[in-house]
Design an enzyme around this catalytic site. Structure first.
Site, PDB file in Angstrom:
ATOM      1  N   ALA A 213      63.419  96.721 -49.791  1.00 50.84           N
ATOM      2  CA  ALA A 213      64.468  95.543 -49.667  1.00 50.84           C
ATOM      3  C   ALA A 213      63.712  94.256 -49.598  1.00 50.84           C
ATOM      4  CB  ALA A 213      65.398  95.803 -48.740  1.00 50.84           C
ATOM      5  N   ASN A 214      64.201  93.221 -49.174  1.00 50.56           N
ATOM      6  CA  ASN A 214      63.937  91.696 -48.965  1.00 50.56           C
ATOM      7  C   ASN A 214      64.811  91.211 -47.894  1.00 50.56           C
ATOM      8  OD1 ASN A 214      66.227  90.229 -50.167  1.00 50.56           O
ATOM      9  ND2 ASN A 214      65.471  91.467 -52.187  1.00 50.56           N
ATOM     10  N   ARG A 215      64.204  90.198 -47.344  1.00 51.91           N
ATOM     11  CA  ARG A 215      65.133  89.547 -46.287  1.00 51.91           C
ATOM     12  C   ARG A 215      66.228  88.634 -46.477  1.00 51.91           C
ATOM     13  NH1 ARG A 215      61.496  89.794 -42.204  1.00 51.91           N
ATOM     14  NH2 ARG A 215      59.040  89.900 -42.759  1.00 51.91           N
ATOM     15  N   SER A 216      66.711  88.742 -47.862  1.00 53.26           N
ATOM     16  CA  SER A 216      68.039  87.697 -48.129  1.00 53.26           C
ATOM     17  C   SER A 216      69.361  88.306 -47.208  1.00 53.26           C
ATOM     18  CB  SER A 216      68.425  88.275 -49.525  1.00 53.26           C
ATOM     19  OG  SER A 216      69.642  87.747 -49.451  1.00 53.26           O
ATOM     20  N   ALA A 279      68.997  88.038 -53.935  1.00 52.88           N
ATOM     21  CA  ALA A 279      67.710  88.276 -54.227  1.00 52.88           C
ATOM     22  C   ALA A 279      67.535  89.761 -54.575  1.00 52.88           C
ATOM     23  CB  ALA A 279      67.077  88.141 -52.732  1.00 52.88           C
TER      24      ALA A 279
END
Ligand code: CTP
Length: 406
Positions: A213-216, A279
């Protein structure tokens, strides 16, 4: 008829000699058809009584953060929501500093922190307090958070000093509130349009318990969906996993992976405007195992990745039902503008909103954003650092302008 007719105004009365004028403001707002509910700070109660505010408004006036009767009956969060606009008059140096700093020690400041409604402040204070750099700093921050300001006027004040600091007259405050609401919802510039927004991260499963995943946080995309709905659009928000509440009046489609996001976006077409703020994970694990990958003597498993579909590029290249206005975001950590310019061509969109998402910028997960708007013709516009809500409102106003039919 005034735009204030049938509008519900929450009037926060601060502690200053100008508080007596706020009683007149209640009357003026009601003359224009608004209903008024008052919150008085402790300081305000030194100048006017809750009873006077209640008598003039015809509704109970609120004073305490922890009032049992209030919490059972209305509560501070409901106070912050059950209105169409908030007016702070007089806005003292103290209230302005609390608002700018996000401090909430009493009912008035808690309501101001909890609200997402348009806010108008009418500052009133001693001229030296007004001119102090601390108050001017608060003012700059409040404006960049999207707070509207009326006054203060210049004139003789209670302490026999002359200069800026006098609260604007009640009728002019009512005029300023009309102008604020007319700008926000008067025209409903996106009425009849369908706006599609993607938001949040995607989660790409590795096995049943792990994912990439990512930090969005989804804050910017969700704010755009909310602003578009407020501008009268029918809004479909396709969102990855986020902890945000659904924006009011928006159809939310929840997905986890990039491929699910693409399918949901395609299913939501046709749209007049599509804004791709998500994102999206560029890659996903090439193989998905049904069972949890166990630790073993052979060491960590290799993590082979495969590319995800580019949702923005896919939609921008559709022929039959390409939305007439396709907007992409560019999340960059270096050379923001150069990379964004390359991206607009590569993705085939009409407009790119570029932002710096390096760790130092605090954009990912934060509440503020500094964006650059890049057009297909190479045009570049840099906006000041604004709250994500304010970026959203400004962007939605721009999209409305770009798609306006003459
Ligand atoms: N985007 C998308 N689908 C993807 C990747 C990105 O729809 N698989 C969209 C994003 O929502 C955004 C824009 O493309 O509107 C640019 O995203 P960004 O992450 O900045 O760019 P990438 O395509 O990932 O390019 P790079 O990795 O080179 O920065």
């Amino acid at each position: 008829m005034s735009i204030l007719a049938e509008k519900r105004v929450l009037l926060v009365i601060g502690g200053g000699i100008a508080a007596y004028k706020s009683l007149d403001l209640i009357r003026r707002l009601r003359e224009r058809g608004a209903s008024v509910r008052c919150v008085l700070t402790q300081g305000a109660q030194e100048f006017v009584t809750p009873l006077a505010a209640a008598s003039l408004s015809g509704q109970r006036a609120h004073t305490d953060l922890f009032d049992r009767a209030d919490e059972a009956d209305i509560g501070h969060i409901k106070l912050a929501r059950d209105a169409d606009a908030v007016v702070v008059a007089p806005a003292t140096a103290n209230i302005m500093a609390r608002m700018a700093g996000g401090h909430a020690p009493d009912l008035a400041s808690t309501v101001l922190l909890a609200t997402t409604l348009p806010i108008l402040i009418a500052p009133a204070m001693n001229v030296r307090m007004w001119l102090h750099p601390a108050t001017q700093r608060s003012l700059t921050l409040l404006k960049s958070d999207g707070v509207a300001v009326v006054g203060p006027g210049v004139g003789r004040m209670a302490e026999a000093e002359t200069g800026p600091g006098r609260m604007t007259e009640p009728d002019e405050i009512a005029d300023a509130l009309e102008a604020l609401l007319a700008g926000r919802d008067g025209g409903k510039p996106l009425a009849g349009r369908h706006l599609l927004v993607t938001s949040g991260p995607t989660h790409e499963p590795i096995d049943p318990v792990r994912y990439l995943a990512n930090r969005s946080s989804g804050k910017q995309g969700h704010a755009i969906a909310a602003a578009a709905a407020a501008a009268g659009a029918r809004v479909t928000l396709v969102s990855g996993p986020v902890t945000l509440p659904d924006p009011p009046g928006v159809t939310v489609v929840r997905i986890e992976t990039a491929r699910e996001m693409l399918a949901a976006v395609e299913a939501a077409l046709p749209a007049d405007i599509a804004v791709f703020a998500a994102a999206v994970a560029d890659w996903r694990p090439a193989t998905l195992t049904d069972e949890k990958i166990k630790k073993g003597p052979e060491g960590p498993p290799p993590l082979a990745l495969t590319e995800n579909p580019d949702i923005l590029a896919t939609i921008a290249r559709r022929t039959a039902d390409r939305p007439p206005l396709v907007v992409g975001f560019a999340a960059e950590t270096t050379d923001v503008i150069a990379h964004a310019r390359a991206k607009i061509a590569r993705k085939g969109c009409d407009l790119i909103v570029a932002n710096d998402v390096s760790a130092a910028s605090g954009v990912m997960g934060g509440d503020r954003n500094t964006v650059h708007l890049i057009g297909r013709d190479g045009s570049l516009e840099t906006w000041p650092t604004l709250a994500k809500d304010a970026v959203a409102r400004r962007l939605v106003a721009r999209l409305a302008e770009m798609t306006a039919t003459p």
